[in-house]
Scaffold this active site. Structure first.
Site, PDB file in Angstrom:
ATOM      1  N   HIS A   1      37.129  40.708  40.515  1.00 45.74           N
ATOM      2  CA  HIS A   1      36.080  41.399  39.760  1.00 45.74           C
ATOM      3  C   HIS A   1      36.678  41.781  38.407  1.00 45.74           C
ATOM      4  O   HIS A   1      37.640  42.541  38.338  1.00 45.74           O
ATOM      5  CB  HIS A   1      35.622  42.636  40.529  1.00 45.74           C
ATOM      6  CG  HIS A   1      34.599  43.464  39.817  1.00 45.74           C
ATOM      7  ND1 HIS A   1      33.290  43.528  40.237  1.00 45.74           N
ATOM      8  CD2 HIS A   1      34.678  44.274  38.734  1.00 45.74           C
ATOM      9  CE1 HIS A   1      32.606  44.339  39.437  1.00 45.74           C
ATOM     10  NE2 HIS A   1      33.432  44.806  38.522  1.00 45.74           N
TER      11      HIS A   1
ATOM     12  N   ASP B   1      26.398  37.620  45.184  1.00 40.36           N
ATOM     13  CA  ASP B   1      26.742  39.030  44.993  1.00 40.36           C
ATOM     14  C   ASP B   1      25.648  39.896  45.622  1.00 40.36           C
ATOM     15  O   ASP B   1      25.210  40.892  45.039  1.00 40.36           O
ATOM     16  CB  ASP B   1      26.935  39.371  43.514  1.00 40.36           C
ATOM     17  CG  ASP B   1      27.567  40.755  43.312  1.00 40.36           C
ATOM     18  OD1 ASP B   1      28.037  41.347  44.296  1.00 40.36           O
ATOM     19  OD2 ASP B   1      27.564  41.240  42.166  1.00 40.36           O
TER      20      ASP B   1
END
Length: 430
Positions: free
Chosen positions: A179, A305
């Site tokens: 991330h 996601d």
């Protein structure tokens, strides 16, 4: 149980197949892939005019269990995955407690086994408690069965710790799902920095908040000779950096989400918090760059996601709302509509990015319709046009901006280890 899938367009990038033929499944395995199979079967599926693909794989989902079951559970998330055509999903570790030890890994695996719907692969956190201070017990988690390491939800800001994590990841042959976000640059921003954020009076998040970590972690991956997978890439600058790193020989892969190649910041007009996510919806130019990167193979994977939230966490002021949307049940139709019908990907290219390439990153032999492989198969009607109905979704959460959107491409069958989990659009497990 035996299944005969007749007359479908079989798309299998692993074997270079894109043609009309049959598939015969028995005892959880693919036994034959050829034209005019005449084996007797317990179930015959007429797949004429349909796409028959290796089961879709999502490298990036949040099932929230343990700790946040009011948002989603492993069971409800697995049901949503099956309805979306996914046979394998990888669960991020930002649970409560954090998935930073072998006990939580075993818990997730047991809950997924009891649900018995799709393959759920736990991802272990890079640091203990996701605090970025001390490495988790990576060896024990690897033995317990994690598929990757990640700190998704935030970046590991300590570069030395991240570099050490890469060395451990290489030792245990685990990919790192990264991330990329520098909170000092994100600040209190609510959406992409640009004319729309200024017009709406919302704090802006600059592109460099992503790009600075993309650059740093690819440098670390290069110095440690470690493969790294960059999550939910959203900016044109990140695409350029990834392209340059690949040209240098860095072992980097990356993913894009359907919301980042479908929407942009100009779609946020009425403070609807279902449009709030991290990274934020970027500019039209960034959205175009993501589509072109998928077309050109710079970005190899489409991931959802999938980030479910309770209605109270979205039905509030934009500034107070949590980031993220659900995506498992809308991913395939959005990708088919935006990328295939839009001329960016061929059907084979789409299957590569939603099954074959994710399987290569996991390195576990999935993502193929080869004879002898596990019978994880997805069948879709590519021409079925319909309107996304949020109330029809089986995810426990309903936070999506795509309700009411017209798309093409409907999942009809999801077969996991030879068992039909979705039968002609109907979920078989409640």
């Amino acid at each position: 149980m035996s299944i005969l899938i007749k007359g479908g367009r079989v798309i299998d990038p692993a074997n270079g197949i894109d043609k009309v033929c049959d598939i015969y499944v028995k005892d959880g395995q693919i036994k034959k892939v050829s034209e005019n199979i005449d084996n007797q079967a317990d179930r015959v599926i007429n797949a004429e005019g349909k796409w028959v693909m290796p089961g879709l794989i999502d490298l990036h989902v949040h099932f929230r269990e343990p700790g946040f079951e009011r948002k989603e559970t492993i069971r409800t998330g697995s049901r949503a995955a099956a309805m979306g055509g996914f046979t394998t999903v990888c669960c991020m570790p930002n649970t409560n407690p954090v998935t930073d030890n072998d006990i939580i890994v075993e818990f997730i695996k047991l809950k997924a086994q009891r649900a018995g719907i799709v393959h759920v692969l736990p991802i272990g956190s890079i640091s203990k408690g996701m605090q970025g201070e001390e490495l988790s017990d990576i060896g024990k988690m690897a033995s317990a069965g994690i598929c990757a390491l990640s700190e998704d939800g935030k970046s590991v800001l300590n570069a030395a710790l991240m570099k050490n994590a890469m060395r451990y990841a290489s030792m245990f042959k685990l990919p790192i799902f990264d991330h990329c976000e520098d909170p000092s640059l994100t600040g209190k921003g609510q959406m992409n920095a640009g004319e729309q954020s200024a017009f709406m009076g919302l704090g802006g998040i600059s592109n460099d908040s992503e790009e600075v970590i993309v650059a740093r972690d690819m440098i670390l991956a290069e110095s440690t000779h470690t493969p790294i997978h960059l999550c939910h890439i959203s900016t044109k600058g990140s695409v350029t950096l990834i392209k340059q790193a690949k040209e240098r020989g860095v072992k980097v892969t990356s993913e894009a989400t359907p919301h980042h190649f479908t929407l942009c910041d100009e779609d946020i007009t009425d403070y609807d918090a279902n449009y709030k996510m991290a990274p934020p919806l970027r500019s039209k130019a960034d959205r175009q760059a993501i589509k072109e990167a998928l077309r050109d193979g710079i970005i190899e994977v489409i991931s959802t996601d999938h980030a479910p939230h309770h209605i109270d966490e979205k039905n509030c002021e934009f500034q107070q709302a949590l980031n993220g949307i659900i995506g498992l049940e809308t991913s395939f139709p959005l990708a088919k509509t935006e990328l295939v019908d839009g001329g960016y990907l061929t059907p084979t290219g789409l299957v590569e990015k939603m099954s074959y390439n994710p399987a290569k990153i996991l390195g576990d032999g999935r993502g193929t319709l080869s004879v002898g492989a596990a019978a994880d198969i997805t069948i879709a009607d590519p021409d079925c046009e319909y309107i996304i109905d949020v109330e029809d979704m089986v995810s426990k959460a309903k936070n999506t901006p795509f309700g009411g959107r017209t798309v093409k491409g409907k999942i009809l069958y999801t077969i996991v280890d030879g068992y039909i989990m979705v039968d002609n659009g109907v979920l078989m497990k409640k």
